[in-house]
Structure formats: structure tokens, C-alpha cells
Design an enzyme around this catalytic site. Structure first.
Site: not given
Ligand code: PEP
Ligand code: MG
Length: 584
Positions: A197, A304, A340, A465, A475, A512
Site C-alpha cells: 500500500h 479506501r 469501501r 489481492d 504482495r 479496481c
Molecule cells: C485489490 O486488492 O485489488 C484492491 C483494489 O484493494 P487493496 O489494494 O486496497 O487491497
Molecule cells: Mg484488496
């Protein structure tokens, strides 16, 4: 002596070029508060200290693993890290701090500071160069502990000079949220992968960044000139005149290209054969809304909400959350806002929830996102109530993260009805519940997409994810970043299956994750049936350009060809052989 130019490589996590003086985030220099701890609370304070010791041990182990893969010359670093580790188990430092907390009844941070001072004084009295160096090490370890304890209230960039390039061992998502893109030109870290993130935030803020650079802070002093190349994942320290000249030219080219793409803001996102695509923006921080609107986004496809919970010791209540959301809805002026619900846990931590979510053995698989919300209904209800109230001011959708079963969506729907009734009793009448959708980001959710479609008003595919969980690749871990592949056929099949289930049930399916903003993927995603893409606003103009140059017929052909491939290399080659001639 003239400094030699040095190039180091890592992983490019946010594109662009940054040129500026180095600002090195040290593990020191924190103002330490001292306060009394009541006798009844002493055990809790000792536990808090123990927690910090464990965290710092874990962090040093990560750094050590990273340093092990270094070429020769890193032995000193390994020895140093081993020495730090030694100081964290049963040492004079640790025992001394515990003693001070108990006897003097003061907080852990202040006790650490006292014990460091005592150890340093005893080393100094021995007048020995070796011990003098050890005194420095004790200080370093103590400061790491203090930093870990103080995390929530500390802005590591408060003193960063304008236009600087930040070099740090690690930047957490909460740290990245504090970065001001007007002051910070770029950053580089030792730890962290491209899909963590902090990386996503860097891309959202338009701050060029690289991670996974092992010897980053060796041989660099604050203020030394450095260049970050976020496209290539390269950092140049002490650049020569010719290198500097080259990068300055590249920077000018990039600015011209950005200007050209900005001109696309009001151009509709319609394929050459007339299919309209809804391009929306992902938002990490409230200030992103301006960038989103400037990019021509038709709404916020993913808000987010973690930012409301970061860098503070307490939790925001319903009214505070409602206030933030209402302002956003007004700013969007009729464009939809997809909110979300809280997705903390994993690498995204909120300090006030630390006790509940912080200590999973395997946080990515632990108590996070909607699992946490359903276990702590007060937390979820406050957020849902705030969203319902905000929905009275404009179009809002509710998006539930980390859904893995139909039952979870049913529980959320039941809670929403209850909250609606409770709001009614308080005199707040909601006119119709907003659409409720699930993030499809766990393989189980993708595989039951047909069943989930019956209890969802829309889907949003989280390819970040979905890739992590399908391929079992962390990740955020730079050591396995080369295996993280959102175009792996297994991930693509899950996306295809989800999109098809959505079509059959006649509910909208958005995507997304980060690949929505990767224009190499645009043709494929359209061909798989997606008509809504939400991405970092800075990527939106380039994706829109791609769409205007595509025909749906070609996208369908391309997707079919690509889905028939199972060899990852062939898939990469196909994606690189773009559908649209570049440079148009
Ligand atoms: C994802 O997991 O692709 C997503 C958009 O959510 P985040 O990256 O906030 O986990
Ligand atoms: Mg995610």
C-alpha cells in the site's frame, strides 16, 4: 575527495523521475514523553514494551534476510544486525528497561531512554574504542524501540526539505499518507514490494519511488544529490554531470507527455466502435479528489477508507466519518462515490485497532477487513451508518472488502437494515438503501461469483489481492516480487469467470486493482466484459487514450487469443504487442 557516481537497483514501484538532495530517515531523534504509570497498569506497560521488542526483532530479521542476498562487502552489515538482535533478547538493555518500568513506574519510552543513558555512561567510563562503538549500537536499538512505541504520533517527514528524495529502511502505508507531494520529490526504501500500500499511495500521489534497494543508506549523507528512476527501479547517488543532464531531459519529456494527456480530460471514454467505458478513480486520501476530477474521472470507484483510521491513537466516530463522506459527495457533484468499508489488517494497520489485528501470525490471512467488521459490529455499524447518511446527499455505493462467502454478504445486508431502522428512530430517514457490492479479491469469492451475484448489487474485482491469494505471493514482499503476476492465467481465469457471472446476473462488474491502470491490459479487460475500470487518477488519461483507439471487436479477439494461452511468457509477449500503435 570527489564522490564517485553509484547506481543501485531495486524494484520500480511508482513511475517517474525525481532529482534532489537525499533526506535520510534515521531511527533516532524522537522527542520522548515521560509519564507515570499507575501500579495496576504496570503489567500492561511491560507487555507494551515486550510487543515493541518483538516488532523490532522481526524488523531486524527482515533486514538481515535482505542483507544476506547482497554481494560481498555486506558482512559488516550482517554483523551489525546480529549485534542488534543480541541486544534484544535478555540483554542488559531489555532487563534494565523492565526494571525501570517496574521500580520507577514510568512509561516504556522514557525507561528506554534512561537505560540507554546509563549504558552509554558505563561504556564511556571504560575508555575503550570498541565499547564506544557498542554504545552507539545500544543507542540505535533503543531508538528503534522508541520509534516502534511512538509510531502513531510521529511524522518522519516533518523536517524534510522541499524537493528532497527520501531514503528509508521502510515506509509504511501510514507513513506514506503523511507525505506531501509538493515537498517530497521521490523516495526509495530497502524493504517493500510493488503492490504494497505504500507503493499504491506513492503512485496515487504521483511520487516516483523504488523499493528493495539493499544497500540504500550506505555511503550517502543527508543532502547528497540522488536521482530516482521509478520506471527502471534505479537510484543514482552522486550523479555525474552527463547523468544529471540525461535525467533532466527525461523529466522535461515526461512533463510534456503529462500535459498532452491532460488535454484528454473532457474526451469521452468510448471505443472507436462506440462502446462507452466508465473510467473512475481510486482514492487513498481526501486530497486525491482534486486529482481525480482533474483527470476526468466519472466518479470514485474505490474509496479506501483506511486513511480515516491512520496516524491517530483513537477511532473516528460515526459523525466524524459522515462529515468526511458528506464533503466528498458534495465535491463529486452527482458523480458516484463507491465507499469501501474498512480494510485494515494485513499490512494496513490502524493504531487504535493494533491490539485486535496487529499480532496475527499470518496477517494477510487473519482477522482483517469484513471479517474484523463482523466480529466487531460496533466498528462496522458506525461506518455503515455514516455511509447511509452520506448517501442522502448524492449517489453512493457500499463496497465490502475480503468477502469469501455468501453468508458474509447476507450478514452485512441484515446489519444495514437494522442500522436503517436505528437511524429512523433517531429521526434520520434513508430513502432507499444504496447498492451494496462485494470486492472479488479472494479466489473463493471468484469461484462462487454466480452465487454471490444473487446477494450483491455489483462486483468490484480487486486484482491486487486476487493475485496475492491465488498465487500465494505476499504482495508487499520484495523478495518474491518477481513471482507476483496479475496476468498469470489462473488470475485471468478468475477474472473472466467473475465478469461472466456478473453479465449473466445482469449486475455491473468493475475492476479496481492496479491492472485497471495498466494500459497494456485495457484491451484484455474490455474483451473479458468489463465496462467499469477504477484506477489511480494519474493513470486515467493514458487508459482513456487506449480506449479511444480500440474497437470492441478487436478487444474481444485479443482476449480470446490471450485466454487460450497458458504460458506466462507468451501472455506477457501478447500484452506487450499492444493493440494500439504507441505514440499516437
Ligand atoms: C485489490 O486488492 O485489488 C484492491 C483494489 O484493494 P487493496 O489494494 O486496497 O487491497
Ligand atoms: Mg484488496
Amino acid at each position: 575527495m570527489k564522490n564517485e557516481e553509484r547506481k543501485l537497483t531495486g524494484i520500480g514501484v511508482a513511475p517517474g523521475i525525481a532529482i534532489g538532495p537525499a533526506f535520510i530517515i534515521e531511527q533516532s531523534g524522537l522527542p520522548v514523553p515521560e509519564y507515570e504509570v499507575p501500579e495496576k497498569q504496570l503489567d500492561k506497560e511491560l507487555k507494551r514494551f515486550e510487543g515493541a521488542v518483538i516488532k523490532v526483532q522481526r524488523h531486524i530479521s527482515q533486514l538481515r534476510q535482505k542483507a544476506e542476498s547482497l554481494p560481498a562487502g555486506a558482512e559488516d552489515m550482517l554483523l551489525l544486525l546480529d549485534a542488534y538482535k543480541g541486544m534484544l533478547s535478555g540483554s542488559r538493555l531489555v532487563r534494565g528497561v523492565e526494571d525501570i518500568i517496574q521500580k520507577q513506574r514510568i512509561n516504556a519510552e522514557a525507561a528506554i531512554q534512561k537505560q540507554i543513558a546509563a549504558l552509554k555512561a558505563s561504556f564511556a567510563a571504560m575508555d575503550d574504542a570498541y565499547l564506544a562503538a557498542r554504545a552507539e549500537d545500544v543507542g540505535e536499538v533503543g531508538n528503534r524501540l522508541i520509534r516502534s512505541l511512538l509510531q502513531q504520533n510521529y511524522n518522519p517527514f516533518a523536517e524534510a526539505p522541499e524537493g528532497c528524495v527520501i531514503l528509508a529502511e521502510e515506509i509504511t502505508p501510514a507513513d506514506a499518507a503523511l507525505m506531501n507531494p509538493e515537498r517530497v520529490a521521490g523516495f526509495a526504501t530497502v524493504l517493500g514490494g510493488a503492490e504494497g500500500h505504500a507503493a499504491i499511495m506513492a503512485r496515487a500521489l504521483g511520487i516516483p519511488a523504488i523499493s528493495g534497494v539493499a544497500t540504500l543508506t550506505h555511503g550517502v549523507k543527508p543532502g547528497d544529490m540522488v536521482i530516482i528512476d521509478g520506471r527502471q527501479g534505479e537510484i543514482t547517488i552522486h550523479p555525474e554531470a552527463a547523468t544529471l543532464h540525461y535525467y533532466k531531459q527525461e523529466l522535461t519529456k515526461k512533463r510534456q507527455e503529462d500535459k498532452r494527456l491532460k488535454g484528454l480530460r473532457d474526451v469521452p471514454a468510448i471505443t472507436a466502435d462506440g462502446t462507452a467505458i466508465s473510467l473512475q478513480a481510486n482514492m487513498e486520501l481526501p486530497r486525491d479528489v482534486d486529482t481525480a476530477l482533474e483527470s476526468g474521472a466519472k466518479g470514485i470507484g474505490l474509496l479506501r477508507t483506511e486513511f480515516m483510521f491512520m496516524n491517530r491513537p483513537d477511532l473516528p466516530d460515526e459523525d466524524e466519518q459522515y462529515d468526511v463522506l458528506r464533503k466528498l459527495v458534495h465535491k463529486l457533484d452527482g458523480r458516484p462515490l463507491t465507499v469501501r468499508t474498512l480494510d485494515v489488517g494485513g499490512e494496513k494497520l490502524a493504531t487504535a485497532l493494533g491490539d485486535t489485528v496487529g499480532e496475527s501470525v499470518n496477517p494477510a490471512l487473519g482477522l482483517r477487513a469484513i471479517r474484523l467488521g463482523l466480529k466487531q459490529p460496533k466498528l462496522l455499524d458506525a461506518q455503515l451508518a455514516a455511509i447511509l447518511r452520506a448517501s442522502m446527499h448524492g449517489p453512493v455505493r457500499i463496497l465490502i472488502p475480503m468477502v469469501s462467502s455468501v453468508g458474509q454478504m447476507k450478514q452485512v445486508r441484515a446489519r444495514l437494515l437494522q442500522i436503517e431502522r436505528r437511524l429512523h428512530k433517531r429521526g434520520i430517514r434513508i430513502k432507499g438503501l444504496p447498492p451494496v457490492g462485494a470486492m472479488i479479491e479472494i479466489p473463493s469469492a471468484a469461484l462462487i461469483a454466480d452465487a454471490l451475484a444473487k446477494v450483491c448489487d455489483f462486483f468490484s474485482i480487486g486484482s491486487n489481492d486476487l493475485t496475492q491469494y491465488t498465487l500465494a505471493i505476499d504482495r508487499g514482499d520484495e523478495r518474491v516480487a518477481d513471482l507476483y503476476d496479475p496476468f498469470h492465467p489462473a488470475v485471468l481465469r478468475l477474472i473472466q469467470f467473475t465478469a461472466a457471472a456478473g453479465w449473466r446476473a445482469n449486475i455491473p462488474v468493475a475492476l479496481c486493482g492496479e491492472i485497471a491502470g495498466d494500459r497494456r491490459a485495457t484491451g484484455l479487460l474490455l474483451g473479458l466484459g468489463l465496462r467499469e475500470l477504477s484506477m489511480s487518477p494519474l493513470r486515467l488519461p493514458a487508459v482513456k487514450h487506449e480506449i479511444t483507439q480500440l474497437t470492441l471487436a478487436r478487444a474481444l479477439d485479443f482476449a480470446e487469443k490471450l485466454m487460450n494461452q497458458t504460458d506466462e511468457k507468451e501472455i506477457r509477449a501478447l500484452l506487450a504487442s499492444s493493440l494500439v500503435p504507441r505514440g499516437k
